[in-house]
Scaffold this motif. Sequence first.
Motif, short mmCIF file in Angstrom:
data_model
loop_
_atom_site.label_atom_id
_atom_site.label_comp_id
_atom_site.label_asym_id
_atom_site.label_seq_id
_atom_site.Cartn_x
_atom_site.Cartn_y
_atom_site.Cartn_z
N ARG A 20 0.85 -1.18 0.00
CA ARG A 20 0.00 0.00 0.00
C ARG A 20 0.89 1.24 0.00
O ARG A 20 2.12 1.14 0.14
N ALA A 21 0.25 2.40 -0.16
CA ALA A 21 0.99 3.65 -0.18
C ALA A 21 1.26 4.14 1.23
O ALA A 21 0.44 3.97 2.13
N ALA A 22 2.40 4.75 1.42
CA ALA A 22 2.78 5.28 2.73
C ALA A 22 1.94 6.50 3.07
O ALA A 22 1.67 7.36 2.23
N THR A 23 1.50 6.57 4.33
CA THR A 23 0.82 7.77 4.82
C THR A 23 1.85 8.86 5.07
O THR A 23 3.07 8.62 5.05
N ALA A 24 1.37 10.05 5.36
CA ALA A 24 2.29 11.15 5.66
C ALA A 24 3.12 10.84 6.90
O ALA A 24 4.33 11.10 6.94
N GLU A 25 2.47 10.27 7.93
CA GLU A 25 3.20 9.93 9.15
C GLU A 25 4.25 8.87 8.87
O GLU A 25 5.40 8.97 9.34
N GLU A 26 3.89 7.83 8.13
CA GLU A 26 4.84 6.77 7.82
C GLU A 26 5.98 7.30 6.97
O GLU A 26 7.14 6.90 7.15
N GLU A 67 5.56 10.66 1.00
CA GLU A 67 4.19 10.22 1.16
C GLU A 67 3.71 9.61 -0.16
O GLU A 67 3.97 10.14 -1.24
N GLY A 68 3.02 8.47 -0.07
CA GLY A 68 2.55 7.79 -1.27
C GLY A 68 3.50 6.75 -1.81
O GLY A 68 3.15 5.99 -2.73
N THR A 118 3.68 -4.64 3.16
CA THR A 118 2.99 -4.81 4.45
C THR A 118 2.98 -6.28 4.84
O THR A 118 2.93 -7.16 3.98
N CYS A 149 5.01 -2.47 8.26
CA CYS A 149 5.21 -1.95 6.91
C CYS A 149 6.69 -1.64 6.70
O CYS A 149 7.41 -1.24 7.63
#
Length: 283
Positions: free
Chosen positions: A213-219, A227-228, A233, A252
């Motif tokens: 999946r795409a990374a969140t801003a926090e990740e 991000e993205g 995972t 992740c």
Amino acid sequence: MRDENPDENPDVHPRGSTPPGLILDRTSRTPLHQQLADQLQHAIVHGQLVPGSLLTSEPRMAEEIGLSRITVRHAIKSLTQQGLLVRLRGIGTLVAQGRAAHTMDVVAAVHEDLREAGRAPAAEVLHHGTEPASPEVAAALAIAEGSEVTVLDRLQYADGVCIGRLRNHLPRELLGPDLFSPHDGRLGSVGLHGLMRAAGIFAYSARCTIGARAATAEEGELLDVAEGTALLTLTRTTLDQSGRPVEYGSHCYPPTRRGFDIQLLTGLDAPVPPDRPSGAARA
């Protein structure tokens, strides 16, 4: 009449191997035979005892590690019933060819996986404490939604490089958050599964799902990626030998820093793993 136990036969080859570093805790609530079985299983799964190798005879192993023959025999019998060991008359006890399909794989223990690959693992604890179980966590751990669970959120490092974010939930009554203190060094030295074993909780099998999946801003900020960015995972439900879920992980990883080797085994005469408790969902 000759005893059917190959370790009692005089024509059994006298040599064999005992994995190094067997440590038994006589103050633990876990029976000694179970501790020995769990550590022998770990040695088999992680290649310290290779398929086809001869195990030290029961009398010699009992003498080497200071246990009774009955205790050692009980442990060996357990692993034989699981298909990890094979008794051959006139030869002794051998590690089975091929690993039983339901045994613990290194994918379930990132810390140990890295150390065995010759890399230096370390962990940065982002959060540890308790929280109510979400529907996802409750289903994985076969507990009521809202039950108190222990949560551990951390960044995993290898040779000083952050390779992923690991988030784990455990039933509160099994392992409390006090063991996850970032200040005492235990998590960094032995990893989560090492702490679980020290508390008498032994991982026997795991059900895993690998995705992306795409990374969140926090990740993105934590993992130092945009991000993205696509992340690998891994969701995993770990069970003990009774089939009880003892840990649920949701991790992740940037794919350039962490990958997974999957081995498909065929032709194994492996026993059916223990049934999962009613109400548990597949990871």
